[in-house]
Write a protein that holds these residues in place. Structure first.
Motif, PDB file in Angstrom:
ATOM      1  N   THR A   1     -53.805  58.243  32.194  1.00  0.00           N
ATOM      2  CA  THR A   1     -54.112  58.537  30.631  1.00  0.00           C
ATOM      3  C   THR A   1     -53.767  57.182  29.937  1.00  0.00           C
ATOM      4  OG1 THR A   1     -52.730  60.925  31.496  1.00  0.00           O
ATOM      5  CG2 THR A   1     -53.299  60.247  28.595  1.00  0.00           C
ATOM      6  N   LYS A   2     -55.721  57.627  29.934  1.00  0.00           N
ATOM      7  CA  LYS A   2     -55.783  56.067  28.776  1.00  0.00           C
ATOM      8  C   LYS A   2     -55.363  55.691  27.352  1.00  0.00           C
ATOM      9  CE  LYS A   2     -60.426  55.781  28.437  1.00  0.00           C
ATOM     10  NZ  LYS A   2     -62.350  56.235  28.012  1.00  0.00           N
ATOM     11  N   GLN A   3     -54.799  57.036  26.630  1.00  0.00           N
ATOM     12  CA  GLN A   3     -54.565  57.617  25.554  1.00  0.00           C
ATOM     13  C   GLN A   3     -52.593  56.071  25.854  1.00  0.00           C
ATOM     14  OE1 GLN A   3     -55.955  57.168  22.622  1.00  0.00           O
ATOM     15  NE2 GLN A   3     -54.159  55.974  22.079  1.00  0.00           N
ATOM     16  N   ILE A   4     -51.921  57.074  26.554  1.00  0.00           N
ATOM     17  CA  ILE A   4     -50.478  56.282  27.339  1.00  0.00           C
ATOM     18  C   ILE A   4     -51.066  55.274  27.524  1.00  0.00           C
ATOM     19  CG2 ILE A   4     -48.643  55.718  28.743  1.00  0.00           C
ATOM     20  CD1 ILE A   4     -48.854  58.478  27.175  1.00  0.00           C
TER      21      ILE A   4
ATOM     22  N   PHE B   1     -55.965  74.504  30.707  1.00  0.00           N
ATOM     23  CA  PHE B   1     -56.722  75.599  30.611  1.00  0.00           C
ATOM     24  C   PHE B   1     -57.364  75.806  29.065  1.00  0.00           C
ATOM     25  CE2 PHE B   1     -57.342  80.405  30.034  1.00  0.00           C
ATOM     26  CZ  PHE B   1     -58.493  80.709  30.847  1.00  0.00           C
ATOM     27  N   VAL B   2     -56.604  76.110  27.578  1.00  0.00           N
ATOM     28  CA  VAL B   2     -57.144  75.831  26.573  1.00  0.00           C
ATOM     29  C   VAL B   2     -58.453  74.905  26.429  1.00  0.00           C
ATOM     30  CG1 VAL B   2     -56.417  76.231  24.079  1.00  0.00           C
ATOM     31  CG2 VAL B   2     -55.588  77.272  26.048  1.00  0.00           C
ATOM     32  N   ALA B   3     -58.085  73.180  26.828  1.00  0.00           N
ATOM     33  CA  ALA B   3     -58.338  72.675  26.060  1.00  0.00           C
ATOM     34  C   ALA B   3     -60.537  72.264  26.717  1.00  0.00           C
ATOM     35  CB  ALA B   3     -57.559  71.164  27.003  1.00  0.00           C
ATOM     36  N   ILE B   4     -60.397  73.389  28.623  1.00  0.00           N
ATOM     37  CA  ILE B   4     -61.618  73.010  28.434  1.00  0.00           C
ATOM     38  C   ILE B   4     -62.467  74.361  28.322  1.00  0.00           C
ATOM     39  CG2 ILE B   4     -62.440  73.147  31.509  1.00  0.00           C
ATOM     40  CD1 ILE B   4     -60.189  70.947  31.655  1.00  0.00           C
ATOM     41  N   ARG B   5     -60.971  75.413  28.573  1.00  0.00           N
ATOM     42  CA  ARG B   5     -62.220  76.575  28.684  1.00  0.00           C
ATOM     43  C   ARG B   5     -62.382  77.119  26.872  1.00  0.00           C
ATOM     44  NH1 ARG B   5     -64.037  80.202  32.851  1.00  0.00           N
ATOM     45  NH2 ARG B   5     -62.786  81.599  31.938  1.00  0.00           N
ATOM     46  N   SER B   6     -61.584  76.400  25.515  1.00  0.00           N
ATOM     47  CA  SER B   6     -61.636  76.982  24.567  1.00  0.00           C
ATOM     48  C   SER B   6     -61.690  75.549  23.793  1.00  0.00           C
ATOM     49  CB  SER B   6     -60.762  77.969  23.917  1.00  0.00           C
ATOM     50  OG  SER B   6     -61.385  78.858  25.033  1.00  0.00           O
TER      51      SER B   6
ATOM     52  N   LEU C   1     -62.901  66.435  34.679  1.00  0.00           N
ATOM     53  CA  LEU C   1     -61.753  66.654  35.025  1.00  0.00           C
ATOM     54  C   LEU C   1     -60.724  65.543  34.725  1.00  0.00           C
ATOM     55  CD1 LEU C   1     -64.345  67.523  38.180  1.00  0.00           C
ATOM     56  CD2 LEU C   1     -62.641  69.064  37.614  1.00  0.00           C
ATOM     57  N   ASN C   2     -60.996  64.485  34.420  1.00  0.00           N
ATOM     58  CA  ASN C   2     -60.230  63.424  34.030  1.00  0.00           C
ATOM     59  C   ASN C   2     -58.479  63.333  33.605  1.00  0.00           C
ATOM     60  OD1 ASN C   2     -61.338  61.785  35.656  1.00  0.00           O
ATOM     61  ND2 ASN C   2     -62.907  60.098  34.207  1.00  0.00           N
ATOM     62  N   THR C   3     -59.037  64.205  32.529  1.00  0.00           N
ATOM     63  CA  THR C   3     -58.515  65.290  31.839  1.00  0.00           C
ATOM     64  C   THR C   3     -57.193  65.753  32.684  1.00  0.00           C
ATOM     65  OG1 THR C   3     -59.085  67.208  30.664  1.00  0.00           O
ATOM     66  CG2 THR C   3     -59.604  64.916  29.506  1.00  0.00           C
TER      67      THR C   3
END
Length: 311
Positions: free
Chosen positions: A294-297, A121-126, A236-238
């Motif tokens: 998850t790409k980084q994983i 929520f925080v990553a996408i909204r703020s 959305l992918n995140t």
């Protein structure tokens, strides 16, 4: 008044009527057991060693993997002892402790999924304030709060179990101890032990799921407002990994609840199997989901195996 330690030990149950097949049934159970240990252990190792994974999202993922490991290590040793060696006896203290840990970790897992929803929520909204909002100290406080909620909220129904006398059958319904099984064997007033878990489920599982749903409605609203289709897809992918884990967890919770509440006439094997699915399926699937989505994983896993090949 001291706890009553004079009663006979409880007897764990495998798959009634299929005792002769227990050695064969143990094979897939052991395979899942090892897979859970390897999958979640690998996630924890990667998050610890890879500095690119040192962020709030991955710290919450480490908490999820740790919780999955703990619940599996709590349940599976007694399951395997029943299936492999037909060792069914368990004394009261270890049984109550096992029930306490299992139920606590279920609430902890729900809380971690809720915390991960807050992270998304925080990553996408703020996004510009993400690092200032989810600092390491705040992530630690959230994690401690989640674990405290789980392990403190289960104390009230577990503590009376030590003082109940058990004059009914000592046979439990599963190969591990659950509060709802133990209390039914007590010769005492168990009204509190019946009502409290229902209230607790409403204020933990149900409330967590409701807030997660609401947070994703707001996330979806924000994503739909992004002009670029590529950026919308990236945002959305995140969330896909987290959404998948939420569905895996809460669908199994609903399935188990539905079977216990409305499946009274269903074969006993259905109740037992659903309990195993509830305790084993999310810990098995969570590392798989994050490894695939998850790409980084995925990069960390590829790097880990490439280093081992070179050595």
């Amino acid at each position: 008044m001291w706890p009553n330690n004079t009663d006979a030990p409880f007897l764990l149950t495998g798959f009634p009527g299929l005792e002769e097949f227990h050695p064969w049934i143990s094979i897939p159970f052991f395979a899942v057991y090892v897979s859970v240990l390897v999958g979640n252990g690998t996630l924890l190792y990667l998050i610890k060693e890879d500095h690119n994974l040192h962020g709030p999202m991955y710290y919450f993922l480490a908490m999820l993997a740790g919780s999955d490991l703990m619940v599996t290590l709590t349940t599976m040793p007694s399951v395997m002892s029943v299936l492999w060696m037909n060792y069914r006896k368990i004394s009261h203290g270890p049984c109550f402790l096992q029930a306490y840990t299992i139920h606590s970790l279920s609430i902890v897992e729900s809380g971690i999924l809720f915390a991960m929803a807050y992270d998304r929520f925080v990553a996408i909204r703020s996004p510009l304030r993400y690092n200032s909002i989810l600092t390491n100290s705040r992530v630690i406080k959230i994690g401690l709060g989640v674990f405290m909620r789980g392990f403190v909220s289960i104390v009230p129904p577990i503590l009376p179990l030590f003082w109940f006398s058990y004059c009914h059958s000592h046979v439990l319904s599963h190969a591990f101890c659950l509060h709802q099984d133990i209390m039914k064997l007590a010769c005492a007033d168990i009204t509190f032990n019946r009502i409290y878990p229902v209230i607790l489920v409403v204020f933990t599982f149900f409330l967590d799921a409701l807030i997660i749903l609401f947070s994703y409605i707001l996330i979806l609203k924000t994503v739909m407002g992004i002009a670029s289709g590529e950026e919308r897809s990236k945002a959305l992918n995140t969330c896909i990994s987290h959404i998948s884990c939420v569905l895996v967890f809460y669908v199994t919770v609903l399935g188990l609840t539905f079977i216990h509440r409305f499946g009274k006439h269903a074969p006993r094997i259905v109740h037992i199997s659903m309990s195993y699915i509830y305790f084993l399926f999310p810990p098995l699937m969570n590392p798989i989901i994050y490894s695939i989505k998850t790409k980084q994983i995925k990069k960390s896993i590829v790097h880990l195996f490439s280093v081992h090949r070179r050595t």
